[in-house]
Design an enzyme around this catalytic site. Sequence first.
Site, mmCIF file in Angstrom:
data_model
loop_
_atom_site.group_PDB
_atom_site.id
_atom_site.type_symbol
_atom_site.label_atom_id
_atom_site.label_comp_id
_atom_site.label_asym_id
_atom_site.label_seq_id
_atom_site.Cartn_x
_atom_site.Cartn_y
_atom_site.Cartn_z
ATOM 1 C CG ASP A 11 -1.926 1.126 1.236
ATOM 2 O OD1 ASP A 11 -1.937 1.911 0.261
ATOM 3 O OD2 ASP A 11 -2.718 1.216 2.197
ATOM 4 C CE LYS B 48 -8.974 1.962 4.559
ATOM 5 N NZ LYS B 48 -7.965 2.900 4.066
HETATM 6 MG MG LIG Z 1 -4.864 1.811 1.662
#
Ligand SMILES: [Mg+2]
Length: 329
Positions: free
Chosen positions: A164, A242
């Site tokens: 990431d 998320k």
């Molecule tokens: Mg991320």
Amino acid sequence: MTRSARLFRYRIPINSGIVLSGQQLDERVGYVAQLRDGACVGCGEIAPLVGLSVESSEVAKQQAICVLKHWVDGQDMTDMALYPSVAFGFSMALMCLSGQLPSLVPYHTVPLLSAGSMADTAAMGALAECRLAKVKVGRAVPGHEAEQVNQLLCRFPHLSLRLDANRAWSLSQAHDFSRHLAPAHVSRIVFIEEPCQRPADSLTFSRETGLALAWDETLQHAARAPDFRLNRLAGAQTLVLKPTLIGSVQRCAQLIGDAQAAGMSVVISSALESSLGLTQLARLSHWLLPDSVPGLDTLHLFSAQLEIPWPGSTLPLHSLQPHIQVWQS
Ligand SMILES: [Mg+2]
């Protein structure tokens, strides 16, 4: 049946001096909605994340109070437009209230490392048991970070990695990284999240290097648009979802179904929820994505857990503090 609802507020210090959108985060502030219907109880966390959520925690609180009043009074809420964090926490509380969310699940998460974690003996010891880990990159010289990733993959031959970069790189910096990555390791990178500042550069980078791409920030941003279409995210193999930034459990389930129908994978990930929210995300992930290991390894950033412990964590457990409102029908 008698309905009642309470809203709790929590503040938990953050240990690690994490920086989000240029702001240092010293504490996490959020709310927990608790719904009670006869003998049944369900909780959900409402915790907008500074710098990433569109709503502040103050406006989320005001909306949550309004939603809880409506629910206790049995009013129809289908037309209410809710902020993502409120929609997620309220829908999660309803799911728990009705017993829809499985409770006996493996509380698995993918361990989170930075390229500098190679020197951390405890982190390295834990990796011996793992087949999958996540490494944050984009924080040092790209070529050096690629070398550290090479060393990690050499040292643990059964390990695969999610990377990431949080949009840290220009296209040329991203290429610096991939040039230093051993060609044999490319297939062990499950995906790289958001390598470049510009999504278009991330697509080019993925196409030119063969590194699979995952959208995180790009998904959370695109999903805010009222006319959101999944095909705007084409070109990535994986979506990092998320729920606190996306919305209700039902919206998340719909998005997961649509992504899978389009041939994409989905990983559920934390937006720095407390242990209460993280355990619910683990249950949600097991229910909606039984073959995917969620990215929930953020509890260690906190100095304490909240009400529901994460299995195996040794952090102290704080109880929900006296509610700030009660409504009884
Ligand atoms: Mg991320």
